[in-house]
Scaffold this motif. Structure first.
Motif, PDB file in Angstrom:
ATOM      1  N   GLY A 171     -19.198   0.932  -9.727  1.00 58.41           N
ATOM      2  CA  GLY A 171     -19.364  -0.213  -8.889  1.00 58.41           C
ATOM      3  C   GLY A 171     -17.752  -1.375  -8.208  1.00 58.41           C
ATOM      4  O   GLY A 171     -18.057  -2.326  -8.041  1.00 58.41           O
ATOM      5  N   ILE A 172     -17.032  -1.814  -9.113  1.00 53.40           N
ATOM      6  CA  ILE A 172     -16.041  -1.993  -9.384  1.00 53.40           C
ATOM      7  C   ILE A 172     -14.905  -1.123  -8.671  1.00 53.40           C
ATOM      8  O   ILE A 172     -14.577  -1.925  -7.320  1.00 53.40           O
ATOM      9  CB  ILE A 172     -16.067  -2.770 -10.602  1.00 53.40           C
ATOM     10  CG1 ILE A 172     -16.966  -3.585 -11.146  1.00 53.40           C
ATOM     11  CG2 ILE A 172     -14.623  -3.722 -10.282  1.00 53.40           C
ATOM     12  CD1 ILE A 172     -16.622  -4.071 -12.243  1.00 53.40           C
ATOM     13  N   ASN A 173     -13.927  -0.365  -9.036  1.00 52.71           N
ATOM     14  CA  ASN A 173     -12.901   0.099  -8.452  1.00 52.71           C
ATOM     15  C   ASN A 173     -13.414   1.686  -8.738  1.00 52.71           C
ATOM     16  O   ASN A 173     -11.972   2.129  -8.363  1.00 52.71           O
ATOM     17  CB  ASN A 173     -11.364  -0.512  -9.618  1.00 52.71           C
ATOM     18  CG  ASN A 173     -12.027   0.917 -11.053  1.00 52.71           C
ATOM     19  OD1 ASN A 173     -12.663   0.851 -11.546  1.00 52.71           O
ATOM     20  ND2 ASN A 173     -10.799   0.717 -11.498  1.00 52.71           N
ATOM     21  N   ASP A 174     -14.017   2.181  -8.648  1.00 57.00           N
ATOM     22  CA  ASP A 174     -14.740   3.792  -7.926  1.00 57.00           C
ATOM     23  C   ASP A 174     -14.447   3.826  -6.490  1.00 57.00           C
ATOM     24  O   ASP A 174     -14.317   3.352  -6.218  1.00 57.00           O
ATOM     25  CB  ASP A 174     -15.567   4.062  -8.947  1.00 57.00           C
ATOM     26  CG  ASP A 174     -16.724   3.236  -8.660  1.00 57.00           C
ATOM     27  OD1 ASP A 174     -16.843   2.258  -7.942  1.00 57.00           O
ATOM     28  OD2 ASP A 174     -18.241   3.511  -8.926  1.00 57.00           O
ATOM     29  N   GLN A 212     -10.321   6.216  -4.284  1.00 60.55           N
ATOM     30  CA  GLN A 212      -9.227   6.579  -2.986  1.00 60.55           C
ATOM     31  C   GLN A 212      -7.872   6.203  -2.273  1.00 60.55           C
ATOM     32  O   GLN A 212      -7.284   6.707  -3.199  1.00 60.55           O
ATOM     33  CB  GLN A 212     -10.735   6.791  -2.201  1.00 60.55           C
ATOM     34  CG  GLN A 212      -9.611   8.032  -1.294  1.00 60.55           C
ATOM     35  CD  GLN A 212      -9.865   9.231  -2.081  1.00 60.55           C
ATOM     36  OE1 GLN A 212     -10.087  10.177  -2.952  1.00 60.55           O
ATOM     37  NE2 GLN A 212      -8.763  10.109  -1.433  1.00 60.55           N
ATOM     38  N   ARG A 213      -8.533   4.958  -2.718  1.00 64.76           N
ATOM     39  CA  ARG A 213      -7.349   3.929  -2.294  1.00 64.76           C
ATOM     40  C   ARG A 213      -6.159   3.969  -3.032  1.00 64.76           C
ATOM     41  O   ARG A 213      -4.725   4.122  -2.697  1.00 64.76           O
ATOM     42  CB  ARG A 213      -7.207   2.450  -1.849  1.00 64.76           C
ATOM     43  CG  ARG A 213      -6.493   1.789  -1.095  1.00 64.76           C
ATOM     44  CD  ARG A 213      -6.780   0.227  -0.794  1.00 64.76           C
ATOM     45  NE  ARG A 213      -5.486  -0.339  -0.312  1.00 64.76           N
ATOM     46  CZ  ARG A 213      -5.011  -1.439  -0.211  1.00 64.76           C
ATOM     47  NH1 ARG A 213      -6.477  -1.997   0.587  1.00 64.76           N
ATOM     48  NH2 ARG A 213      -3.925  -2.191   0.134  1.00 64.76           N
ATOM     49  N   SER A 214      -6.048   3.845  -4.229  1.00 62.51           N
ATOM     50  CA  SER A 214      -5.687   3.271  -5.332  1.00 62.51           C
ATOM     51  C   SER A 214      -4.663   5.002  -5.908  1.00 62.51           C
ATOM     52  O   SER A 214      -3.223   5.463  -5.938  1.00 62.51           O
ATOM     53  CB  SER A 214      -5.902   3.073  -7.188  1.00 62.51           C
ATOM     54  OG  SER A 214      -6.588   2.257  -6.261  1.00 62.51           O
ATOM     55  N   MET A 215      -4.898   5.909  -5.852  1.00 66.39           N
ATOM     56  CA  MET A 215      -4.384   7.799  -5.595  1.00 66.39           C
ATOM     57  C   MET A 215      -3.645   7.643  -4.551  1.00 66.39           C
ATOM     58  O   MET A 215      -2.932   7.880  -4.768  1.00 66.39           O
ATOM     59  CB  MET A 215      -5.868   8.606  -5.478  1.00 66.39           C
ATOM     60  CG  MET A 215      -6.347   8.171  -7.177  1.00 66.39           C
ATOM     61  SD  MET A 215      -7.448  10.334  -7.010  1.00 66.39           S
ATOM     62  CE  MET A 215      -9.096  10.045  -5.869  1.00 66.39           C
ATOM     63  N   GLU A 216      -4.559   7.078  -3.499  1.00 67.09           N
ATOM     64  CA  GLU A 216      -3.028   7.206  -1.982  1.00 67.09           C
ATOM     65  C   GLU A 216      -1.817   6.556  -2.314  1.00 67.09           C
ATOM     66  O   GLU A 216      -1.060   6.350  -2.421  1.00 67.09           O
ATOM     67  CB  GLU A 216      -3.994   7.366  -0.577  1.00 67.09           C
ATOM     68  CG  GLU A 216      -5.106   8.179  -0.657  1.00 67.09           C
ATOM     69  CD  GLU A 216      -6.283   7.670   0.600  1.00 67.09           C
ATOM     70  OE1 GLU A 216      -5.851   6.794   1.213  1.00 67.09           O
ATOM     71  OE2 GLU A 216      -7.274   8.635   0.688  1.00 67.09           O
ATOM     72  N   ASP A 217      -1.947   5.534  -2.379  1.00 67.90           N
ATOM     73  CA  ASP A 217      -1.104   4.570  -2.495  1.00 67.90           C
ATOM     74  C   ASP A 217      -0.154   5.122  -3.446  1.00 67.90           C
ATOM     75  O   ASP A 217       1.158   4.984  -4.149  1.00 67.90           O
ATOM     76  CB  ASP A 217      -1.796   2.819  -2.973  1.00 67.90           C
ATOM     77  CG  ASP A 217      -2.530   2.339  -2.033  1.00 67.90           C
ATOM     78  OD1 ASP A 217      -1.827   2.214  -0.471  1.00 67.90           O
ATOM     79  OD2 ASP A 217      -3.383   1.329  -1.970  1.00 67.90           O
ATOM     80  N   TYR A 260      -8.548  15.231  -4.522  1.00 68.69           N
ATOM     81  CA  TYR A 260      -7.228  14.582  -4.163  1.00 68.69           C
ATOM     82  C   TYR A 260      -6.709  15.248  -5.337  1.00 68.69           C
ATOM     83  O   TYR A 260      -5.328  15.281  -4.434  1.00 68.69           O
ATOM     84  CB  TYR A 260      -7.139  13.320  -4.558  1.00 68.69           C
ATOM     85  CG  TYR A 260      -6.063  12.329  -3.359  1.00 68.69           C
ATOM     86  CD1 TYR A 260      -6.175  12.386  -2.316  1.00 68.69           C
ATOM     87  CD2 TYR A 260      -5.169  12.120  -3.688  1.00 68.69           C
ATOM     88  CE1 TYR A 260      -5.146  11.858  -1.603  1.00 68.69           C
ATOM     89  CE2 TYR A 260      -4.015  11.470  -3.730  1.00 68.69           C
ATOM     90  CZ  TYR A 260      -3.737  11.185  -2.079  1.00 68.69           C
ATOM     91  OH  TYR A 260      -2.867  10.606  -1.850  1.00 68.69           O
ATOM     92  N   ALA A 261      -6.110  15.979  -6.001  1.00 75.60           N
ATOM     93  CA  ALA A 261      -5.627  15.891  -6.773  1.00 75.60           C
ATOM     94  C   ALA A 261      -4.991  17.415  -6.647  1.00 75.60           C
ATOM     95  O   ALA A 261      -3.632  18.152  -6.656  1.00 75.60           O
ATOM     96  CB  ALA A 261      -5.425  16.203  -8.286  1.00 75.60           C
TER      97      ALA A 261
END
Length: 456
Positions: free
Chosen positions: A193-196, A201-206, A252-253
């Motif tokens: 509910g916070i950074n999932d 997804q944004r974090s992985m792409e960045d 994504y991996a």
């Protein structure tokens, strides 16, 4: 400076043996002021060195030495870092240290966030307490790899999660590191509910955009103890949400694997266990760069165990027992069954220890306390030796997180206890009767306990 760089020992093999004494202070090497252990290792690398020393009597002298390039100067200092450890200035909403019960030893409550320990010990840092000068020093000295607690690359969300004004600078700093060729391993502590979801997804792409400087990323579930009075309200992972998160990361991996040749992103073993899913095979984890975050640890241990068992010749037939966390117990039982198929005289018993100290939601072996071990195993059939994870203990002092010593646990349970490292070969040997030496307590390194506990 003088207080930081006090020499506490000179190895007899050192080129400085007989030239400097305990109590002397190292001021500079080749005219570079020595601030801490990183300066010492970097500027002390060369073949020819000129050192400035402040003697215990208060006199300054210069020494010239020759040695093999890369050879250590053979000095030890009053503190490992030659400086005070840097504490964490963040107030992360998920911080495990904040969830400790009161009354534990002081070092347990120390939160480290030290770039030097990131390089030297593999600890993870948030980058929020690095000055521009420190960032440039990492670049200039090419301190690599650096292990970074990212959690999210969204600057606004990261400020909210870490509760630090500088937390939003994460991508700017990491881009500078990437341009300088600094290798980075990253972790994301995922909080439902916070950074999932979209934030993850944004974090992985960045982070993918910084490959190959970003070498690997682990996604691990937050840890919640029962001691959360007055802290930020957080939700634990349900099996369904753990499954969704794994599916998102793996998808994504696979895309990264097709584009770069590496998955780059890996979920921790714990997340698979929370989802009730089978772990991927050992080959999935590639170079096992995220073992300290529990990524691929179980599969690697199984592979090491099987290789050691294949090369073994006999078992001593002595009855023994194994105590471990609730997550790991089924895997240990499977390994015991595998060994018993080869040697029918193996007589072992696995005991799953619930964590009453931190709460039953904490299920890893490394956080089992001496008190829980004693209370739950007292009166049980333990055989002639009890095997536990070496991660349960401070290795120098040989005591548990609640200050119960290994000797006290042995006395209470009436059995010899052997701490086994996270190595499948050593575990196999212990099953067969080839046992490691148990080190005697040493109380000289209390100042470095924080990094062991923070990253247990």
């Amino acid at each position: 400076m003088a207080e930081r760089n006090v020499i506490s020992k000179v190895e007899y093999t050192s080129p400085l043996y007989g030239k400097v004494k305990v109590g002397d202070v190292l001021l500079s090497i080749n005219d570079h002021p020595i601030k801490d252990v990183l300066d010492y290792k970097y500027y002390g690398y060369d073949h020819r060195l000129s050192l400035q020393i402040l003697t215990a009597e208060g006199k300054t002298k210069k020494l010239r030495v020759r040695k093999s390039e890369g050879e250590d100067l053979g000095l030890e200092f009053a503190t490992y870092l030659m400086d005070a450890p840097r504490s964490c200035a963040n107030r992360c909403v998920f911080c495990f240290i904040d969830q400790n019960p009161p009354g534990m030893r002081k070092s347990i409550y120390f939160k480290d966030d030290d770039s030097r320990l990131s390089f030297l010990m593999g600890c993870y840092i948030t980058l929020t307490n690095l000055s521009q000068r420190e960032i440039q020093r990492i670049i200039d000295l090419h301190i690599s790899p650096v292990n970074i607690s990212v959690h999210t690359t969204d600057p606004v969300l990261r400020v909210e999660m870490l509760r630090s004004k500088r937390a939003g600078e994460i991508m700017d700093v990491m881009k500078r590191f990437a341009e300088a060729g600094i290798e980075m391993n990253c972790q994301i502590v995922c909080c439902p509910g916070i950074n999932d979801g979209a934030a993850l997804q944004r974090s992985m792409e960045d982070l993918r955009s910084l490959y190959p400087a970003v070498n690997s990323v682990s996604v691990v579930p937050l840890g919640l103890t029962k001691h959360r009075e007055g802290l930020h309200k957080l939700e634990a992972f349900t099996p369904e949400h753990a499954e969704e998160t794994i599916a998102q990361v793996e998808a994504y991996a696979e895309k990264c694997l097709a584009e770069t040749g590496t998955r780059l992103f890996f979920c921790s073993d714990e997340l698979y266990l929370k989802a009730g899913r089978s772990l991927p095979e050992d080959e999935f984890y590639e170079a096992h760069t995220q073992l300290d975050n529990g990524v691929g640890m179980i599969r690697l241990l199984e592979r090491e165990f099987e290789l050691a068992l294949k090369c073994s010749e006999s078992a001593d037939g002595v009855e023994f027992s194994v105590a471990t966390g609730t997550d790991f117990a089924p895997f240990i039982e499977n390994l015991l069954c595998t060994a018993a198929k080869k040697y029918d005289n193996i007589k072992g018993q696995v005991y799953s220890v619930k964590n009453n100290f931190f709460g039953e939601s904490v299920s890893v072996a490394g956080l089992i306390t001496g008190r829980d071990l004693i209370e739950q195993l007292r009166g049980k059939k333990l055989g002639q030796r009890l095997l536990i994870s070496a991660n349960m203990l401070r290795q120098e002092e040989m005591d548990f997180l609640d200050d119960v010593t290994l000797a006290e646990a042995e006395r209470e349970l009436g059995v010899k206890i052997y701490p086994i490292s996270q190595d499948g070969g050593e575990l196999c040997d212990a099953f067969l009767g080839i046992l490691p030496d148990v080190k005697k307590p040493n109380t000289d390194t209390e100042d470095t306990e924080y990094y062991r506990y923070n990253h247990k």
